[in-house]
Design an enzyme around this catalytic site. Structure first.
Site, short mmCIF file in Angstrom:
data_model
loop_
_atom_site.label_atom_id
_atom_site.label_comp_id
_atom_site.label_asym_id
_atom_site.label_seq_id
_atom_site.Cartn_x
_atom_site.Cartn_y
_atom_site.Cartn_z
CG ASP A 73 -1.00 8.59 13.84
OD1 ASP A 73 -1.85 9.01 13.03
OD2 ASP A 73 0.12 8.16 13.51
CD GLU A 98 4.15 4.37 12.96
OE1 GLU A 98 3.05 4.30 12.39
OE2 GLU A 98 5.13 4.94 12.48
CG ASP A 170 -0.06 2.40 10.15
OD1 ASP A 170 -0.34 3.44 10.80
OD2 ASP A 170 0.85 2.36 9.31
CB ILE A 172 -3.42 7.83 10.42
CG1 ILE A 172 -4.70 8.05 11.21
CG2 ILE A 172 -3.43 8.68 9.14
CD1 ILE A 172 -4.89 9.48 11.71
CG ASP A 173 0.32 3.57 5.83
OD1 ASP A 173 1.40 3.63 6.42
OD2 ASP A 173 0.21 3.37 4.61
CB THR A 175 1.04 10.53 9.25
OG1 THR A 175 2.27 9.86 9.16
CG2 THR A 175 0.18 9.84 10.25
CG ASP A 319 3.73 0.24 7.35
OD1 ASP A 319 2.92 1.12 7.65
OD2 ASP A 319 4.96 0.37 7.47
C1 2IP Z 1 4.70 5.10 6.26
C2 2IP Z 1 3.90 5.57 5.08
C3 2IP Z 1 4.84 6.02 4.04
C4 2IP Z 1 5.66 4.86 3.54
C5 2IP Z 1 6.37 4.19 4.71
C6 2IP Z 1 5.42 3.84 5.84
O1 2IP Z 1 3.85 4.90 7.35
O2 2IP Z 1 3.07 4.58 4.55
O3 2IP Z 1 4.11 6.63 3.05
O4 2IP Z 1 6.59 5.34 2.61
O5 2IP Z 1 6.99 3.04 4.27
O6 2IP Z 1 6.11 3.30 6.92
P1 2IP Z 1 6.24 5.46 1.05
O7 2IP Z 1 5.08 6.38 0.89
O8 2IP Z 1 7.51 6.00 0.46
O9 2IP Z 1 5.93 4.07 0.63
P2 2IP Z 1 3.36 6.13 8.34
O10 2IP Z 1 2.77 7.20 7.50
O11 2IP Z 1 2.34 5.42 9.20
O12 2IP Z 1 4.59 6.53 9.08
CA CA Z 2 2.51 3.15 8.30
#
Ligand code: 2IP
Ligand code: CA
Length: 397
Positions: A73, A98, A170, A172-173, A175, A319
């Site tokens: 990341d 982040e 972000d 890698i969203d 993860t 995000d």
């Molecule tokens: C996370 C990721 C999660 C999401 C959460 C984000 O970011 O996108 O999947 O939760 O809100 O902050 P959900 O999948 O329940 O929507 P990261 O993976 O960068 O921590």
């Molecule tokens: Ca994210």
């Protein structure tokens, strides 16, 4: 972070003005580099092994001082910072994300991970963090130094000084889905509930003085997999929304006759039961659950669903900034759910509480300073936003 500017303070601007298209092209190229690193970590046997080892709870932080996921990341984030900063030095200290780039290795040394001038130097630095695993360090450094190729975007001649901009990244969203690595999830109505398809790289630029998003990229590194070679290819979408200029990479024209009586939505599987129930009644079969905040935004951007609604406070500025800019370019937007409900209840004329990116949440600490504290609604048409607010009007705010 080892260094950096402030997400809200406009800095004294230099005389230079950058063509918006040049800044946007830099964001897109950086997202491509990031997607390449993300793919390399999964496809190169050695790096993949490190990712998989992270899954085993008992091994965590024993073999490696830091978890490899975080290093991947951070490296992506630093590569984005490095590449954008090289072209726009004025932006460099105003790229926020982040992850902190400070690591402590097994000897207790503090190391700031960054992209160095040469691949060799980057590999040397990474090997300090990876406790001497030189092979892995070289493979990572090679991915980080690969050129993302040339890119020209024609967005006219709108100019903006880079000194007016801040950038949220972000790297890698989702993860969790990245580590899990499911490759064979089946989509329903084009929406994947889980899997590598839910992983995105998100980059968004906003105006420091107003906090409004102006440019964004959503890159999906694992969009399609070749059934024979098993290799993944990605795709990306960009958008620009500044004053009267609204441009994006989607080849769709906004539908002037939006049917707001029907609604389709994508939600987090962690969504509150009351919201699931109320939206479930309004959407019928057209309710989807999917992982990844960025991916859910992408489903709205691509028109697979009308809205993404989230009532909790666990999404963050990084995000949303990139996807939000694209939604604005399409005539939609992203608002604070609870604030919008409150304004609607009070009959305030301006009900649109657009999410802003330049101010932290008052009284919050750590990452929560940058949370979307009132939840969110991402939408492509105001008629759909209105429908959501009507359906959820009894929600406490
Ligand atoms: C996370 C990721 C999660 C999401 C959460 C984000 O970011 O996108 O999947 O939760 O809100 O902050 P959900 O999948 O329940 O929507 P990261 O993976 O960068 O921590
Ligand atoms: Ca994210």
């Amino acid at each position: 972070m080892c260094s950096g500017g402030s997400a809200m303070a406009p800095r004294s601007s230099g005389p230079e003005a950058g063509r918006m298209s040049d800044v946007l092209a830099a964001l897109v190229r950086a997202s491509e580099k990031a997607a390449n690193i993300a793919r390399a970590c999964r496809q190169e046997a050695l790096l993949f092994q490190l990712l998989i080892e992270e899954k085993k709870e008992e091994d965590k932080n024993k073999k490696f001082v830091t978890d490899f996921k975080t290093l991947a990341d951070v490296l992506v984030q630093e590569a984005i910072k490095h590449d954008i900063g090289q072209q726009f030095p004025d932006l460099k200290e105003y790229i926020f994300g982040e992850e902190s780039n400070e690591f402590t290795n097994g000897l207790g040394q503090k190391i700031c991970v960054k992209i160095c001038e040469t691949e060799k130097e980057t590999a040397k630095l990474l090997s300090l963090v990876l406790d001497g695993n030189e092979e892995a360090a070289s493979a990572l450094a090679s991915a980080a130094h690969q050129s993302a190729g040339e890119l020209e975007l024609d967005t006219g001649h709108t100019e903006i000084p880079p000194s007016m901009l801040g950038v949220w990244v972000d790297p890698i969203d989702s993860t969790f889905q990245y580590i899990k690595g499911i490759g064979d999830s089946v989509a329903r109505g084009g929406v994947h509930s889980q899997g590598l398809q839910c992983v995105t790289v998100l980059i968004g630029a906003y105006l420091l003085h107003s906090g409004m998003p102006v440019m964004g990229v959503v890159n999906q590194p694992f969009a399609a997999q070749d059934p024979n070679t098993k290799r993944w290819t990605g795709q990306y979408f960009w958008g620009l929304s500044f004053e009267d200029v609204k441009l994006n990479s989607l080849q769709t024209t906004p539908d002037p006759l939006v049917d707001s009586t029907h609604l389709s939505a994508v939600l987090s599987s962690g969504e509150a039961p009351s919201v699931r129930e109320q939206l479930g009644m309004a959407c019928g079969e057209d309710i989807h659950y999917a992982a990844g905040a960025g991916y859910k935004c992408l489903c709205v951007i691509r028109g697979l669903v009308d809205v993404y609604v989230f009532s909790e406070d666990t999404t963050f500025k990084w995000d949303c900034c990139g996807p939000h800019a694209i939604l604005c370019s399409l005539g939609g937007g992203m608002v604070d759910l609870k604030e919008s409900l409150r304004r609607r209840r009070e009959g305030t004329s301006d009900q649109c509480a657009e999410l802003l990116y330049n101010a932290p949440v008052a009284g919050a600490h750590g990452v929560d300073r940058w949370a979307n504290a009132g939840g969110l609604v991402a939408f492509r048409s105001c008629a759909h936003l209105e429908r959501v607010l009507c359906v959820l009007s009894s929600l406490p705010c």
